[in-house]
Design a protein around this motif. Structure first.
Motif, PDB file in Angstrom:
ATOM      1  N   PHE A  15      36.305 -13.327  55.175  1.00  0.00           N
ATOM      2  CA  PHE A  15      36.962 -13.875  56.359  1.00  0.00           C
ATOM      3  C   PHE A  15      37.284 -15.364  56.261  1.00  0.00           C
ATOM      4  O   PHE A  15      37.774 -15.950  57.208  1.00  0.00           O
ATOM      5  N   THR A  21      33.696 -17.505  59.680  1.00  0.00           N
ATOM      6  CA  THR A  21      32.965 -16.726  60.676  1.00  0.00           C
ATOM      7  C   THR A  21      32.058 -17.616  61.514  1.00  0.00           C
ATOM      8  O   THR A  21      31.465 -18.567  61.013  1.00  0.00           O
ATOM      9  N   LEU A  41      34.917 -14.607  64.595  1.00  0.00           N
ATOM     10  CA  LEU A  41      35.570 -15.685  63.853  1.00  0.00           C
ATOM     11  C   LEU A  41      35.422 -17.004  64.581  1.00  0.00           C
ATOM     12  O   LEU A  41      35.283 -17.045  65.809  1.00  0.00           O
ATOM     13  N   ALA A  50      43.710 -11.212  61.244  1.00  0.00           N
ATOM     14  CA  ALA A  50      42.635 -10.656  60.409  1.00  0.00           C
ATOM     15  C   ALA A  50      42.626  -9.130  60.500  1.00  0.00           C
ATOM     16  O   ALA A  50      42.543  -8.440  59.478  1.00  0.00           O
TER      17      ALA A  50
END
Length: 149
Positions: A15, A21, A41, A50
């Motif tokens: 991510f 994150t 996030l 995402a």
């Protein structure tokens, strides 16, 4: 679900392209029959991107990181749901106020139009009365002239 070899570092790496994150929690997902992760996030505005880019994607290289198919979906939390409800309520309130203002302006315009129409009607009546009075005065003058003759 995620294989047992997957931990926070692998998810953080996955991510990072979406701003990183804020929190990660592994949970058992009975629906999927395995390990799932709840990822928050740092940048909430990156969530749609995402989900769009990672859903149904094969990740991992098979050597350093075990391969797996991930499915992403946006699950709204209480805070986000409350924020959306508040925004929705504010939008409805603004729409109601705008509608009230439109009605108020329409009523004011109608009142002005009615006042103008009434003034025109009164002016026509006054003009007609003046013409009638002038005609009556002229007729009276003609009678006097006939009488004097």
């Amino acid at each position: 679900g995620f294989p047992a070899s997957w931990a926070e570092p692998q998810l953080k790496f996955l991510f990072v392209a979406f701003g990183g994150t804020a929190s990660i929690a592994f949970v058992h997902d009975a629906q999927l029959g395995g390990r799932s992760a709840r990822v928050q996030l740092k940048d909430d505005s990156a969530l749609p991107r995402a989900v769009d880019q990672l859903d149904d994607t094969q990740v991992g290289d098979g050597e350093m990181i075990e391969e797996c198919l991930i499915r992403c979906r946006h699950v709204m939390g209480r805070v986000e749901r409350r924020r959306q409800e508040e925004e929705s309520a504010k939008r409805r309130q603004a729409e109601q106020e705008a509608e009230h203002e439109r009605k108020r302006k329409a009523e004011a315009k109608a009142a002005v139009s009615a006042a103008i129409a009434e003034k025109k009607r009164k002016a026509r009546e006054d003009a007609a009365a003046a013409v009638a009075a002038a005609a009556a005065a002229e007729e009276e003058e003609l009678r006097r002239e006939e009488f004097e003759l």
